[in-house]
Design a protein around this motif. Structure first.
Motif, PDB file in Angstrom:
ATOM      1  N   PRO A 103     -73.265  72.887 -58.222  1.00 38.76           N
ATOM      2  CA  PRO A 103     -73.403  73.728 -57.025  1.00 38.76           C
ATOM      3  C   PRO A 103     -74.817  74.052 -56.565  1.00 38.76           C
ATOM      4  O   PRO A 103     -74.978  74.647 -55.509  1.00 38.76           O
ATOM      5  N   ASN A 104     -75.855  73.663 -57.312  1.00 40.13           N
ATOM      6  CA  ASN A 104     -77.230  73.978 -56.902  1.00 40.13           C
ATOM      7  C   ASN A 104     -78.074  72.718 -56.919  1.00 40.13           C
ATOM      8  O   ASN A 104     -78.488  72.241 -57.978  1.00 40.13           O
ATOM      9  N   GLY A 105     -78.354  72.174 -55.735  1.00 43.16           N
ATOM     10  CA  GLY A 105     -79.146  70.961 -55.620  1.00 43.16           C
ATOM     11  C   GLY A 105     -80.612  71.132 -55.923  1.00 43.16           C
ATOM     12  O   GLY A 105     -81.364  70.153 -55.955  1.00 43.16           O
ATOM     13  N   GLU A 106     -81.062  72.345 -56.189  1.00 41.14           N
ATOM     14  CA  GLU A 106     -82.458  72.616 -56.514  1.00 41.14           C
ATOM     15  C   GLU A 106     -82.705  72.702 -58.013  1.00 41.14           C
ATOM     16  O   GLU A 106     -83.818  72.994 -58.441  1.00 41.14           O
ATOM     17  N   THR A 107     -81.673  72.493 -58.820  1.00 42.53           N
ATOM     18  CA  THR A 107     -81.845  72.539 -60.270  1.00 42.53           C
ATOM     19  C   THR A 107     -81.814  71.138 -60.842  1.00 42.53           C
ATOM     20  O   THR A 107     -81.239  70.222 -60.280  1.00 42.53           O
ATOM     21  N   PHE A 108     -82.430  70.999 -62.009  1.00 43.75           N
ATOM     22  CA  PHE A 108     -82.512  69.713 -62.677  1.00 43.75           C
ATOM     23  C   PHE A 108     -81.987  69.867 -64.098  1.00 43.75           C
ATOM     24  O   PHE A 108     -82.003  70.945 -64.666  1.00 43.75           O
ATOM     25  N   ARG A 109     -81.558  68.764 -64.677  1.00 42.57           N
ATOM     26  CA  ARG A 109     -81.067  68.780 -66.060  1.00 42.57           C
ATOM     27  C   ARG A 109     -82.261  68.600 -66.982  1.00 42.57           C
ATOM     28  O   ARG A 109     -82.547  67.511 -67.464  1.00 42.57           O
TER      29      ARG A 109
END
Length: 436
Positions: A103-109
């Protein structure tokens, strides 16, 4: 924190030069800045079991932040260089695991949530033009204002994001200003080449003609799934991406359709082989070998129905035989939705958006997870398979002169990580975005 404040200060001072440029004449250089903060809240939900990569059943609140300074400078005729330092920090819900269409395209794994500064983009671009028909290009991020021929050939080399050039859907492409979900910023089934922060090293070309464009990129591959180290064995580890874009009009309203194809090649693991080696606890990483491939295609379309309302749709597929290496664990994807500007209620620059996503897995990928396997994004230890379904609704508020926006957002997620035994999940978000 000092580095972060310094980044903002430099960008504020630099912005003066971008604003001072004459947007009619060819710009020599410009600077732009953006900062986006997203806070997401998830109430607890029920699930009979959880695995290593499961979304937590507990109540959670997580925040992410990105700050980017965009720099573009003209060199000689038709050439410019782009340099974008970026800061990012924070975390997604459950350390960005447990949902394929996250749900958050601004986070990374990534392993650490601490803010870090890095080079997002650094590439040299050369454009060759011919013909008398011209387009007026406006001053924008990584774009110099001026006149550009409608007939051109561009070649660029360096570090960039694939989303800078490909699958640029009018209404569903940027999690900083549009829908936030991963599968709405790009085609969910496109395992697009990138390092853990979303950028890639490679070569990009584009042929532009009136009414259509053809793009191609040849890029490197990381040594591990969702990794940050580039594989030097370029002959064995590389990707090719091609996209054809066609503009048209329907009832006098602008529309665009894009057809994308990709082939990823590298040291990938195979799901069927992992199951054959250990059917009770398969580990796809243990089967990695050069000579493996992942291929797929995508179709993307956007269409204005009026000057204030537009709709979009995407369809995507990949073969799903080898492990997901770059983006997220989606092998089949369908998304569609619409965006309405607030003109009718006298908020011309506000936006209301609604979209739906359906994601699925290949038979091999599904069997791997059902036997207790894990990818880098999902894995509950076992699987009661059902397609993952997401609905997203947002309202973007122009809080100050098209420079400061507030966006409340809601996402409803059914069958997170394709597991009908878990959820549903409700995610409430607030996004704060600044750009100039």
């Amino acid at each position: 924190m000092k580095k972060y404040l310094l980044t903002i200060l430099i960008s504020l001072l630099s912005a003066h030069y971008a604003l001072a440029q004459d947007t009619v004449k060819q710009q020599r250089y410009n600077f732009h800045f953006q900062e986006t903060t997203i806070t997401q809240y998830k109430p607890g939900f029920s699930a009979p079991y959880s695995g290593v990569n499961s979304l937590s059943t507990q109540t959670e609140t997580q925040s992410s932040i990105t700050s980017t300074l965009y720099g573009d400078a003209g060199l000689w005729k038709g050439a410019d260089v782009v340099f974008d330092p970026e800061l990012s920090g924070g975390s997604g819900l459950s350390k960005t695991t447990g949902i394929a269409a996250f749900p958050n395209g601004e986070t990374f794994r990534i392993g650490s949530a601490a803010p870090a500064i890095y080079i997002a983009r650094l590439f040299l671009r050369q454009t060759f033009e011919w013909g008398k028909e011209k387009d007026t290009i406006t001053d924008d991020q990584n774009q110099l204002a001026g006149l550009k021929s409608k007939r051109y050939f561009t070649i660029a080399a360096g570090k960039y994001g694939m989303a800078d050039f490909f699958d640029n859907n009018e209404f569903s492409h940027d999690p900083r200003t549009q829908f936030m979900n991963w599968a709405l910023m790009d085609n969910g089934a496109w395992d697009y080449p990138a390092n853990t922060r979303g950028y890639v090293l490679g070569l990009y070309t584009e042929l532009g003609q009136p009414g259509w464009k053809l793009r191609f990129a040849l890029t490197m591959v990381t040594t591990t799934a969702n990794g940050s180290v580039w594989d030097a064995k370029i002959l064995h580890a590389n990707t090719q991406t091609i996209e054809y874009e066609r503009d048209y009009e329907l009832n006098g309203q602008k529309g665009t359709v894009r057809i994308l194809g990709f082939s990823n090649n590298g040291k990938f693991g195979n799901y069927d082989l992992a199951i054959a080696q250990n059917s009770k606890a398969p580990v796809v990483d243990s089967t990695e070998a050069y000579g493996r491939h992942k291929y797929g295609f995508g179709i993307s379309a956007d269409q204005y129905l009026s000057k204030d309302f537009g709709v979009f749709a995407r369809l995507g597929y990949n073969d799903g035989q080898t492990e997901t290496w770059f983006f997220t664990e989606i092998d089949r994807s369908l998304s569609f939705g619409g965006v309405l500007k607030g003109t009718s209620w006298k908020r011309n620059d506000d936006e209301l958006g609604l979209a739906f996503i359906g994601s699925g897995l290949s038979a091999a990928h599904r069997a791997y997870l059902a036997d207790g396997g894990y990818g880098f994004i999902i894995g509950d230890g076992k699987l009661n398979y059902s397609p993952e379904l997401v609905a997203e609704l947002y309202y973007k508020i122009n809080a100050y002169q098209n420079k400061f926006w507030l966006t409340p957002d809601y996402q409803f997620i059914l069958n997170p990580a394709y597991n009908a035994s878990r959820g549903p999940v409700n995610v409430f978000s607030m996004r704060v975005h600044i750009e100039f």
